[in-house]
Write a protein that holds these residues in place. Sequence first.
Motif, PDB file in Angstrom:
ATOM      1  N   ARG A 143       0.847  -1.195   0.000  1.00  8.83           N
ATOM      2  CA  ARG A 143       0.000   0.000   0.000  1.00  8.83           C
ATOM      3  C   ARG A 143       0.885   1.248   0.000  1.00  8.83           C
ATOM      4  O   ARG A 143       1.916   1.280   0.649  1.00  8.83           O
ATOM      5  CB  ARG A 143      -0.908  -0.027   1.231  1.00  8.83           C
ATOM      6  CG  ARG A 143      -1.813  -1.250   1.215  1.00  8.83           C
ATOM      7  CD  ARG A 143      -2.659  -1.359   2.458  1.00  8.83           C
ATOM      8  NE  ARG A 143      -1.870  -1.489   3.665  1.00  8.83           N
ATOM      9  CZ  ARG A 143      -2.352  -1.344   4.898  1.00  8.83           C
ATOM     10  NH1 ARG A 143      -3.624  -1.050   5.063  1.00  8.83           N
ATOM     11  NH2 ARG A 143      -1.584  -1.503   5.939  1.00  8.83           N
ATOM     12  N   THR A 144       0.461   2.249  -0.739  1.00  5.61           N
ATOM     13  CA  THR A 144       1.294   3.462  -0.824  1.00  5.61           C
ATOM     14  C   THR A 144       0.938   4.413   0.318  1.00  5.61           C
ATOM     15  O   THR A 144      -0.181   4.376   0.861  1.00  5.61           O
ATOM     16  CB  THR A 144       1.066   4.209  -2.157  1.00  5.61           C
ATOM     17  OG1 THR A 144      -0.311   4.630  -2.191  1.00  5.61           O
ATOM     18  CG2 THR A 144       1.348   3.325  -3.368  1.00  5.61           C
ATOM     19  N   GLU A 145       1.896   5.293   0.619  1.00 10.72           N
ATOM     20  CA  GLU A 145       1.668   6.274   1.674  1.00 10.72           C
ATOM     21  C   GLU A 145       0.476   7.171   1.311  1.00 10.72           C
ATOM     22  O   GLU A 145      -0.345   7.513   2.158  1.00 10.72           O
ATOM     23  CB  GLU A 145       2.946   7.104   1.864  1.00 10.72           C
ATOM     24  CG  GLU A 145       2.882   7.961   3.089  1.00 10.72           C
ATOM     25  CD  GLU A 145       4.253   8.405   3.571  1.00 10.72           C
ATOM     26  OE1 GLU A 145       5.260   8.179   2.863  1.00 10.72           O
ATOM     27  OE2 GLU A 145       4.308   8.984   4.670  1.00 10.72           O
ATOM     28  N   LYS A 146       0.395   7.485   0.024  1.00 13.01           N
ATOM     29  CA  LYS A 146      -0.683   8.374  -0.442  1.00 13.01           C
ATOM     30  C   LYS A 146      -2.057   7.718  -0.196  1.00 13.01           C
ATOM     31  O   LYS A 146      -2.983   8.350   0.310  1.00 13.01           O
ATOM     32  CB  LYS A 146      -0.484   8.661  -1.931  1.00 13.01           C
ATOM     33  CG  LYS A 146      -1.426   9.642  -2.520  1.00 13.01           C
ATOM     34  CD  LYS A 146      -0.850  10.212  -3.826  1.00 13.01           C
ATOM     35  CE  LYS A 146      -1.924  10.977  -4.565  1.00 13.01           C
ATOM     36  NZ  LYS A 146      -2.617  10.171  -5.576  1.00 13.01           N
ATOM     37  N   ALA A 147      -2.149   6.435  -0.561  1.00 15.94           N
ATOM     38  CA  ALA A 147      -3.427   5.738  -0.385  1.00 15.94           C
ATOM     39  C   ALA A 147      -3.802   5.678   1.099  1.00 15.94           C
ATOM     40  O   ALA A 147      -4.944   5.971   1.481  1.00 15.94           O
ATOM     41  CB  ALA A 147      -3.333   4.328  -0.966  1.00 15.94           C
ATOM     42  N   ALA A 149      -2.775   7.604   3.542  1.00 15.43           N
ATOM     43  CA  ALA A 149      -3.091   8.939   4.072  1.00 15.43           C
ATOM     44  C   ALA A 149      -4.491   9.367   3.643  1.00 15.43           C
ATOM     45  O   ALA A 149      -5.168  10.122   4.345  1.00 15.43           O
ATOM     46  CB  ALA A 149      -2.052   9.944   3.603  1.00 15.43           C
ATOM     47  N   GLY A 150      -4.944   8.862   2.494  1.00  7.60           N
ATOM     48  CA  GLY A 150      -6.287   9.183   2.010  1.00  7.60           C
ATOM     49  C   GLY A 150      -7.348   8.251   2.581  1.00  7.60           C
ATOM     50  O   GLY A 150      -8.497   8.282   2.142  1.00  7.60           O
ATOM     51  N   GLU A 152      -7.492   5.032   2.256  1.00  3.27           N
ATOM     52  CA  GLU A 152      -7.754   3.811   1.459  1.00  3.27           C
ATOM     53  C   GLU A 152      -6.901   2.694   2.033  1.00  3.27           C
ATOM     54  O   GLU A 152      -5.731   2.540   1.680  1.00  3.27           O
ATOM     55  CB  GLU A 152      -7.372   4.046  -0.006  1.00  3.27           C
ATOM     56  CG  GLU A 152      -8.299   4.993  -0.723  1.00  3.27           C
ATOM     57  CD  GLU A 152      -7.714   5.393  -2.083  1.00  3.27           C
ATOM     58  OE1 GLU A 152      -7.014   4.574  -2.703  1.00  3.27           O
ATOM     59  OE2 GLU A 152      -7.953   6.548  -2.476  1.00  3.27           O
ATOM     60  N   LEU A 309       3.561   2.599   7.767  1.00  6.00           N
ATOM     61  CA  LEU A 309       3.788   2.264   6.362  1.00  6.00           C
ATOM     62  C   LEU A 309       4.174   0.790   6.161  1.00  6.00           C
ATOM     63  O   LEU A 309       3.801   0.171   5.174  1.00  6.00           O
ATOM     64  CB  LEU A 309       4.864   3.198   5.798  1.00  6.00           C
ATOM     65  CG  LEU A 309       4.949   3.275   4.281  1.00  6.00           C
ATOM     66  CD1 LEU A 309       3.591   3.619   3.672  1.00  6.00           C
ATOM     67  CD2 LEU A 309       5.984   4.310   3.878  1.00  6.00           C
TER      68      LEU A 309
END
Length: 344
Positions: A143-147, A149-150, A152, A309
């Motif tokens: 999973r990405t940090e962006k996902a 943080a959003g 998801e 993360l």
Amino acid sequence: MKVLLTGGAGFIGQHVLRELMTRGHDVRVLDSLRTDVHTAGAAAWSPPRGAELVTADVRDRAALDRALAGRDAVLHLAAKVGLGVDVGDLPDYAASNDLGTAELLAAMARAGVGRLTLASSMVVYGEGIGRCAEHGDVRPDPRTEKALAGGEFEPPCPVCGRAVSAALVDENAPLDPRNAYASSKVAQEFYAANWARVTGGSVAALRYHNVYGPGMPRNTPYAGVAAIFTSALRRGEAPKVFEDGRQRRDFVHVRDVAAATVLACERHAAGVRAFNVGSGTPRTVGDMAAALANALNGPRPVVTGAFRLGDVRHITADSSRLREELAWQPQVKFDDGMTELASA
Ligand code: UD1
């Protein structure tokens, strides 16, 4: 049997030690009593009557040779545990776990000890297997940090991006280590398999789920979530549940884990075999927090949306091989185990 138990002063190690002694084995413990784990100091731990202790690191060749003399089998639990969130942690994982195991295996070959039971982990499977309605069984990407943080949290299908449901992984699932600790557990399994091929020795690699129970490390970097929540509740604080609380784990009681480990040592005498060790009943982290809050009559858990993360979303395995081949049965029910942990 005359066994050498490495890491016998640790959380799981002490339960394995007790189980070995109850079953009449002659036990020698090798443990470094490292101060980041044994915060009360090395002098604070001594083995129960009848067991011997060699205080040394598994990388100490001379101590290993002494400790292995006259032994029939080794249970290797000594390791640096935890997640390994920082790249700066890599050398210590590699040194303690990879090199430590390599030294142990070389010493076992010198001493002619051919039977190994290895503490491995469910983290070797990474995110495991997801089931996509359209694409069947898939391996979700990290999973990405962006996902995260959003908000998801569910890993998507790597083909179509739609949500997948988590499937139970068996021992043939691909290995996919996603942090320093996981990588070192995979390395240990491979070193052990290489050693077995060359020496004719046997290896049982026990892939433990989330182990909980009395004696869990608290207030150290190695504290698992059940211990963190128990400590918070004892301070009168609400457990802080990361993500949305719906991530699943299989919480398996440490006495059941100890029984599995000793059975593997006693019964697995040929070839290399991995065994998942889980209760078979996955729970969400949110449910576990609620069970502990009930047992301790404390404040309701708070779901924070925070994340780490390196965490994987769900870790749930199929442990039927262990039940079928080694006749293991978990004895401790989840609610009873949580109540016991709360009152310990
Ligand atoms: C644990 C073990 C690891 C083992 C693996 C096997 C520990 C410290 N780690 O990893 O050695 O290989 O099981 O399955 O025992 N969480 C919260 N709040 C907190 C802390 C954690 O909600 O304050 C959540 C985490 O985000 C995670 C879950 O609880 O989703 C479990 O975390 P943790 O107990 O650290 O264990 P694992 O990462 O599953």
